[in-house]
Design an enzyme around this catalytic site. Sequence first.
Site, PDB file in Angstrom:
ATOM      1  CB  SER A 151      -3.577   5.313  -8.649  1.00 11.19           C
ATOM      2  OG  SER A 151      -4.222   6.558  -8.879  1.00 11.19           O
ATOM      3  CG  ASN A 192      -1.576   1.319   1.484  1.00 15.30           C
ATOM      4  OD1 ASN A 192      -2.466   1.745   0.757  1.00 15.30           O
ATOM      5  ND2 ASN A 192      -1.116   2.016   2.522  1.00 15.30           N
ATOM      6  CE1 TYR A 234       0.237   8.065  -6.873  1.00 17.38           C
ATOM      7  CE2 TYR A 234      -1.505   8.635  -8.430  1.00 17.38           C
ATOM      8  CZ  TYR A 234      -1.096   8.025  -7.255  1.00 17.38           C
ATOM      9  OH  TYR A 234      -2.018   7.355  -6.483  1.00 17.38           O
ATOM     10  CE  LYS A 258       0.230   4.243  -6.515  1.00 20.84           C
ATOM     11  NZ  LYS A 258       0.372   3.193  -5.484  1.00 20.84           N
TER      12      LYS A 258
END
Length: 245
Positions: A142, A90, A155, A159
């Site tokens: 995500s 996580n 980012y 992901k």
Amino acid sequence: MLLEGKSVIVTGGTGAVGSALCDVLSREGASVAFNYEKNKDKALEVQSHIEENGRRALAFQCSVLDKEGVAQMVKKTAEEFGKIDILVNNAGIVQVMPFPLIEEEEWDLVMDVNVKGMFIVTKEVVRHMVMQRSGVIINMGSIGGVRLLEVPVHYAASKAAVGGFSIALAKELARYNIRVNTVVPGMLSGGVGLNVPEKQYNEYMKYCAAARPGKPEEVAEYVAFLVSDRAQYINAQNLLIDGGL
């Protein structure tokens, strides 16, 4: 209870989603170990919630990039709990900035924490799961890595990599009765969702069928089912929980 007698490692246990995972998984019967990097007060709070649920808790202060620290966390968890049934990767970070302003060091940091950290932790845990010939791994993706949204490029790239990692790993580990899935949250009311600019927030709400952000606890409830024996036929999937986007 979904997870009676199970043992779990959760990385990033003091964040919004991480603390919800620790709470829900322990409520469902699992002993929970988690790591954190800086927030000791929050770590003590998370540990207390796990114990209030009647389960054993272990907290480790180390980065997912600290190979020695991760190795000690996994070794100690296996010794204390007797086994490691479940891993939830996580831990993650985000930097909100336009692509032309991203420096190489910033790109490397996001990719290191979100991808390399997942690799380091998973490699240590998988050794135990292979010997047990059983286990479940959840990697947190995500919505920014699978949908056309205005999110930071580094980012989103990190992901998106989570999904590929999970699928390939699921294929390789199937012979050992180890399942691997990616959970892909949409916008949440805590954690990364707190950094979303108003423009992007309003655009998401316009197209989200639920017309609201999700809650970290809702993601944790989803994960609790996916790592339970009731979900044994769910493997190698990118599983969205986004309110209908």
